[in-house]
Design an enzyme around this catalytic site. Sequence first.
Site, PDB file in Angstrom:
ATOM      1  N   CYS A 178       0.794  -1.045  -0.129  1.00  0.00           N
ATOM      2  CA  CYS A 178      -0.043   0.070   0.015  1.00  0.00           C
ATOM      3  C   CYS A 178       0.843   1.263   0.069  1.00  0.00           C
ATOM      4  CB  CYS A 178      -0.962  -0.113   1.188  1.00  0.00           C
ATOM      5  SG  CYS A 178      -0.291  -0.051   2.756  1.00  0.00           S
ATOM      6  N   ASP A 179       1.972   1.058   0.466  1.00  0.00           N
ATOM      7  CA  ASP A 179       3.023   2.355   0.571  1.00  0.00           C
ATOM      8  C   ASP A 179       3.014   2.964  -1.031  1.00  0.00           C
ATOM      9  OD1 ASP A 179       3.380   0.376   2.430  1.00  0.00           O
ATOM     10  OD2 ASP A 179       5.222   1.299   2.802  1.00  0.00           O
TER      11      ASP A 179
END
Length: 407
Positions: free
Chosen positions: A182-183
């Site tokens: 998700c980063d």
Amino acid sequence: MKRALLLATTVVSLACMAPGLPAVAETPVAARPAARMPLSRAEILTLAERVADYQLATMAGGEFPQNAALGTSDMKGWVQGALFVGLTALADHSDKPHFRQVILSRGVANKWELGRRLYHADDHVIGQSYLWAYRQGAGPQAIAPLKASFDQILAHPSQDDLIHHEYSAPGGAGCDERWCWCDAIFMAPPTWLQLAQATGDRRYRDFAVKEFFATTDMLYDKEEHLYYRDSRFFERRDPNGRKVFWSRGDGWVLAGLARMIPYLPKGDADRTRMETIFREMSAKLKTIQKPDGFWSPSLLSDPKTALPESSGTAFYVFGLAWGAKAGLLDRATYEPTIRRGWAALVSAVHEDGKFGYVQPISDRPDAVGYDDTQYYGVGAFLLAATAVADLGLEPARVPTKGAKRRR
């Protein structure tokens, strides 16, 4: 102006955070500053400048040599790249020219090149500062290597299997070329969308949108309205049976959405879908903010025992303040959340400008202390500070003792 920090030592349970962590740790928890909370635009920017100046002054001295192997010293990597995203926001707000010059000088020193891995999202984020420089008149050379790299990706798209996380595959090679954690939503798609705007080439826009929704379809929990960090966390639960959602991980997402949405036209179907996710996440985050204004390192952990953590909190304050200013969020509903979060962030600033309570480099909830700081945390703080400055918060009114209530 000196600001007194009242410190208290508290015993905090970490059992609710993630498997493998120590059961108990001691950490200083900062109380609210004795001085009035900076709310005016001038006060907020003065604080942001102090935090940025402290970080820039310590960079040359290698403040974090222990993390060199993790990329902290990489001038093109994500750790410093996220700081430079925050510096672009500050440069847009501050009348001090050295912030602008730092960004331009870094681009020149980097030869305007991305990181060493062509496809990896972490090596794309520094490009956002190059695009800022291009908009500031740095010339076409500021984005030429970036454009060449992205053109190569478009010509030879990755065939990696999105479901496998880069660290979980044999040899650590799985999903190194797709946005499977998700980063990446903060690191890559805003860069692609900004390049689309700069060049007028829709291919960059289409790639960013397609890959963002592929990541979202895999990682977004539609019941909790939060993103898993990556596929390893789908079935993980903390010792109390709660799902594990990492604060900074979801912070990367909310901030990434805030930096993507403005580059899509209003009414566009893809923008509308992004706005829906942004609102859903914001509503969830509002309900799980800790009483002290921070968000827990593991978002669903017990707020009474969870540690303060400033990097995720800063990204949330940025996203919520931006959303309220942009009209995506109801200001009256979210302003109390933003105020509490901003107060928490101010309490994490040391007297010399060091920004504390930043969880060290990781990929999951972990321990954090008042003295912990990192470049990306400062970048998140600068985004939050400038967004709060733009929101124009008024000082809270304190009722006069004995005043008659209006009916």
